[in-house]
Write an enzyme that holds these catalytic residues in place. Structure first.
Site, PDB file in Angstrom:
ATOM      1  N   ARG A 113       0.789  -1.239   0.000  1.00 10.97           N
ATOM      2  CA  ARG A 113       0.000   0.000   0.000  1.00 10.97           C
ATOM      3  C   ARG A 113       0.825   1.296   0.000  1.00 10.97           C
ATOM      4  NH1 ARG A 113      -2.432  -3.945   2.529  1.00 10.97           N
ATOM      5  NH2 ARG A 113      -4.644  -4.323   2.126  1.00 10.97           N
ATOM      6  N   HIS A 138      -0.929  -2.492  -4.434  1.00 12.71           N
ATOM      7  CA  HIS A 138      -0.316  -3.320  -5.480  1.00 12.71           C
ATOM      8  C   HIS A 138      -0.284  -2.648  -6.862  1.00 12.71           C
ATOM      9  CE1 HIS A 138       0.121  -6.393  -2.569  1.00 12.71           C
ATOM     10  NE2 HIS A 138      -1.031  -7.010  -2.697  1.00 12.71           N
ATOM     11  N   HIS A 213       3.617 -12.674  -5.843  1.00 12.96           N
ATOM     12  CA  HIS A 213       2.479 -12.884  -4.951  1.00 12.96           C
ATOM     13  C   HIS A 213       1.959 -14.333  -5.013  1.00 12.96           C
ATOM     14  CE1 HIS A 213      -0.895 -11.771  -2.464  1.00 12.96           C
ATOM     15  NE2 HIS A 213      -0.710 -10.468  -2.619  1.00 12.96           N
ATOM     16  N   ASP A 285      -1.329 -10.093   8.040  1.00 14.91           N
ATOM     17  CA  ASP A 285      -1.203  -9.358   6.787  1.00 14.91           C
ATOM     18  C   ASP A 285      -0.280  -8.176   7.075  1.00 14.91           C
ATOM     19  OD1 ASP A 285      -1.452  -8.304   4.275  1.00 14.91           O
ATOM     20  OD2 ASP A 285      -3.620  -8.022   4.341  1.00 14.91           O
ATOM     21  N   GLU A 353       5.650 -12.439   0.695  1.00 13.16           N
ATOM     22  CA  GLU A 353       5.992 -11.481  -0.361  1.00 13.16           C
ATOM     23  C   GLU A 353       7.222 -10.692   0.070  1.00 13.16           C
ATOM     24  OE1 GLU A 353       2.112  -9.289  -1.055  1.00 13.16           O
ATOM     25  OE2 GLU A 353       1.503 -10.896   0.276  1.00 13.16           O
TER      26      GLU A 353
HETATM   27  C1  GLA Z   1      -1.360  -8.310   0.221  1.00 13.63           C
HETATM   28  C2  GLA Z   1      -2.100  -7.313   0.984  1.00 13.63           C
HETATM   29  C3  GLA Z   1      -3.365  -7.934   1.401  1.00 13.63           C
HETATM   30  C4  GLA Z   1      -4.143  -8.417   0.220  1.00 13.63           C
HETATM   31  C5  GLA Z   1      -3.369  -9.375  -0.539  1.00 13.63           C
HETATM   32  C6  GLA Z   1      -4.098  -9.778  -1.796  1.00 13.63           C
HETATM   33  O1  GLA Z   1      -0.893  -9.293   1.032  1.00 13.63           O
HETATM   34  O2  GLA Z   1      -1.413  -6.792   2.092  1.00 13.63           O
HETATM   35  O3  GLA Z   1      -4.083  -7.029   2.147  1.00 13.63           O
HETATM   36  O4  GLA Z   1      -4.415  -7.352  -0.618  1.00 13.63           O
HETATM   37  O5  GLA Z   1      -2.133  -8.810  -0.857  1.00 13.63           O
HETATM   38  O6  GLA Z   1      -5.435  -9.942  -1.615  1.00 13.63           O
END
Ligand code: GLA
Length: 388
Positions: A113, A138, A213, A285, A353
């Site tokens: 983000r 993304h 990803h 996350d 990631e």
């Molecule tokens: C990343 C983001 C998540 C989500 C995934 C895909 O990990 O941080 O919040 O958007 O990608 O869904």
């Protein structure tokens, strides 16, 4: 008598040399894997898309498409030698064109983000499309994962390689500068590892954060959830986030919290605890700060290890990046039908990631994601498989 003896010795010597030559040629043949190119169909707007399948003699196979420079399938053996596809995805190109979960894709120009959908370089403010609440996720509405890349099989000294390249034009999704990106995927002949090497150049100051990803389930895609997988993250801190998952700027210690994966812990053990960061993420996350600070130069550092006790498959993630986003598949809800028409439910996979930290352009204290003309961006990641 002596002449007969000499002739026999000579014959033996010739046979021996012959055997050596034969062994040599067989082993050099054995060294090489194979690469197969086939059509993966046409996009809605008519672009021809291909699928490249790389395989080695150690039982690993990886399929990559030029749509989004995406890893479509990744087959590795379990402890009994039985191969399974350990990444989520779709059987058809249409799945990738319509999908919203970034399965296997190359993510860019900026992975994760950017807060408020804007950032500044040298006093110039750049405004990006907001595709995640008030934020840009993304790379924006049409990120690198939805672009058609140019694919080329290239010579590689240690296995089979396919290079994907893409030119992201100045202003695309609001980012400055013509950015030329190359991603080389290599399957080494002698080990079960997917190597991903990124390079990029720009003609104006810009920011970038590239990652892959892939969604892993080491039991095989579509085979239940990953809550019993054991995870180790070589990180003592993470980038603390607000409720929209934008870093506050604080690097928070993970000790004595459910975010501590410094020793192997089941992903599901603490995932539903009432801990604010977990509530914000609907599970994991977050971006962990790799303890070594990332690889120095082009040297890889071990960032994460995941292990499925049932199949015995183990994944080691090595990278030159300073961070890793561990995402526990919280937003998967079974609505998108994956390979073999399987529904991928919540936590059917995890992502690791490798990346720079989210929202770095707005946090001068984070490692910089600025790329300037006349310098070359390099980043490397390896997904290394074994059995235990
Ligand atoms: C990343 C983001 C998540 C989500 C995934 C895909 O990990 O941080 O919040 O958007 O990608 O869904």
């Amino acid at each position: 008598m002596a002449a007969k003896q000499n002739a026999r010795t000579l014959l033996c010597a010739l046979l021996f040399v012959g055997e050596l030559l034969l062994a040599g040629s067989l082993s050099s043949q054995g060294m090489r894997g194979t690469i197969r190119k086939e059509s993966f169909g046409k996009t809605a707007s008519g672009a021809q898309i291909d699928l490249y399948t790389l395989s080695n003699k150690k039982g690993m196979e990886v399929a990559i498409t030029d749509f989004g420079a995406t890893v479509v399938a990744l087959k590795v053996p379990d402890r009994a030698g039985k191969a399974a596809d350990v990444v989520l995805g779709f059987d058809t190109l249409e799945g990738y064109e319509n999908g919203t979960a970034y399965f296997g894709a190359t993510v860019g120009r900026y992975g994760n983000r950017i807060g408020g959908g804007q950032f500044a370089i040298d006093g110039n403010t750049y405004t990006l499309p907001k595709n995640n609440g008030n934020n840009t996720l993304h790379g924006g509405v049409v990120g690198f994962n939805k672009r058609v890349w140019k694919a080329q099989e290239i010579a590689s000294k240690d296995g089979e390689s396919v290079e994907m390249s893409y030119l992201s034009a100045d202003g695309e999704e609001g980012f400055p500068g013509d950015l030329s990106v190359k991603v080389v995927f290599t399957l080494p002949a002698d080990r079960n590892e997917l190597k991903i090497n990124y390079t990029a150049t720009t003609d104006k100051d810009t920011v970038l954060n590239l990652t892959n990803h892939s969604y892993f389930n080491l039991a095989g895609e579509g085979n239940g959830d990953i809550l019993d997988h054991l995870l180790t993250l070589h990180a003592k801190k993470l980038t603390q986030v607000d409720k929209t998952l934008i870093p506050t700027g604080e690097l928070r210690d993970v000790a004595d919290t459910p975010m501590d994966f410094t020793s192997a812990t089941a992903i599901g053990k603490r995932i539903n605890e009432n801990y604010e960061q977990l509530v914000f993420g609907k599970g994991y996350d977050h971006n962990w700060v790799i303890a070594s600070g990332g690889g120095k130069g082009l040297t890889l550092t071990l960032a994460a290890e995941a292990y499925d006790p049932k199949s015995g498959r183990k994944l080691d993630v090595l990278t030159t990046e300073p961070g890793v986003q561990f995402y526990s598949g919280n937003f998967l809800d079974g609505s998108a039908k994956g390979k073999g028409n399987k529904a991928y439910g919540q936590r059917a996979a995890f992502c690791l990631e490798t990346q720079h930290f989210p929202d770095s352009p707005n946090h001068p204290n984070f490692p910089s994601t600025l790329l300037k003309p006349n310098s070359v961006f390099h980043s490397r990641t390896a997904f290394r498989f074994s059995v235990k």
